[in-house]
Design a protein around this motif. Structure first.
Motif: not given
Length: 229
Positions: A159-166, A194-204
């Motif tokens: 859904g447009g969101l990525a969540v990574i666990l600490a 990971s976001m860069r790998d998914f094509g997100v140039e400047r991840p927030r």
């Protein structure tokens, strides 16, 4: 464009995995998106189909390239590691815990050889995997071991969101002690990569608080003040 070839590990032979896999292959609903092949026990999958009264043909194949998926057909890279005479649904044991490691190991080998493009995993019993002598907290840690990965995490995307666990696969009471500045920074870097790998140039990237109201200035905990800020 060729569809990706996906290896689906069957999960614990005594668990819900074979039922899920059998129903998915009977419907054929994933065939428009990928070319799937099961890694598991053909005999257990046949038993699942029979017990569920599904119209499913289970076909052992030597390699993913031999798979010819169609609705009502499941191609299986068969591992003969389940004793059907002792098999009981809902009764996982050390033998089934050992079997799942065999399925996952074979799927990883296929991926590293380039025979499949990705792996999908059905549920396993972590308790029984450890009872069989495989000391891993879950899929994530086992996959890291099999691939020689030293820096890894658990990432959910949808859904447009990525969540990574600490933290991964630990008791809730142990989580506060595992929230450290170094660990959080490592997780942020993993998320960024990971976001860069998914094509997100400047991840927030946002960092979630641990305590209610982000600790309320130390009233409900000091992790935010000492480790997260």
């Amino acid at each position: 464009m060729n569809k990706p070839r996906i290896a689906i590990t069957m999960g614990d032979p005594a668990g819900i995995g074979p039922e899920i896999v059998a129903k998915v292959f009977e419907s054929g609903e994933v065939l428009s998106a990928c070319t799937p092949v099961v890694v598991g026990s053909a005999a257990v999958l046949e038993k699942a189909a029979r017990d569920l009264k599904l119209m499913l043909s289970v076909q052992p194949v030597a390699s993913p390239s031999d798979a010819s998926p169609a609705p009502g057909r499941a191609d299986v890279i068969h591992l003969d590691n389940v004793d059907l005479a002792k098999h009981r649904w809902g009764r996982p044991n050390a033998a089934s815990g050992s079997a799942v490691v065999g399925y996952i190991t074979r799927a990883v080998d296929l991926a590293r050889q380039g025979a499949v493009d990705a792996i999908t995993t059905a549920p396993i019993s972590k308790e029984m995997m450890n009872a069989a002598g495989h000391s891993f907290a879950g899929h994530t840690e086992l996959l890291a071991h099999l691939t020689g990965s030293k820096d890894y995490g658990m990432l959910f995307v949808g859904g447009g969101l990525a969540v990574i666990l600490a933290t991964i696969h630990v008791a809730l009471k142990d989580v506060p002690h595992l929230i450290t500045r170094e660990g959080v920074l490592r997780t942020i870097r993993l998320a960024h990569g990971s976001m860069r790998d998914f094509g997100v140039e400047r991840p927030r990237i946002g960092v979630a608080a641990l305590n209610p109201h982000a600790g309320e200035g130390g009233l409900f905990g000091n992790e935010e003040l000492n480790e997260l800020l």
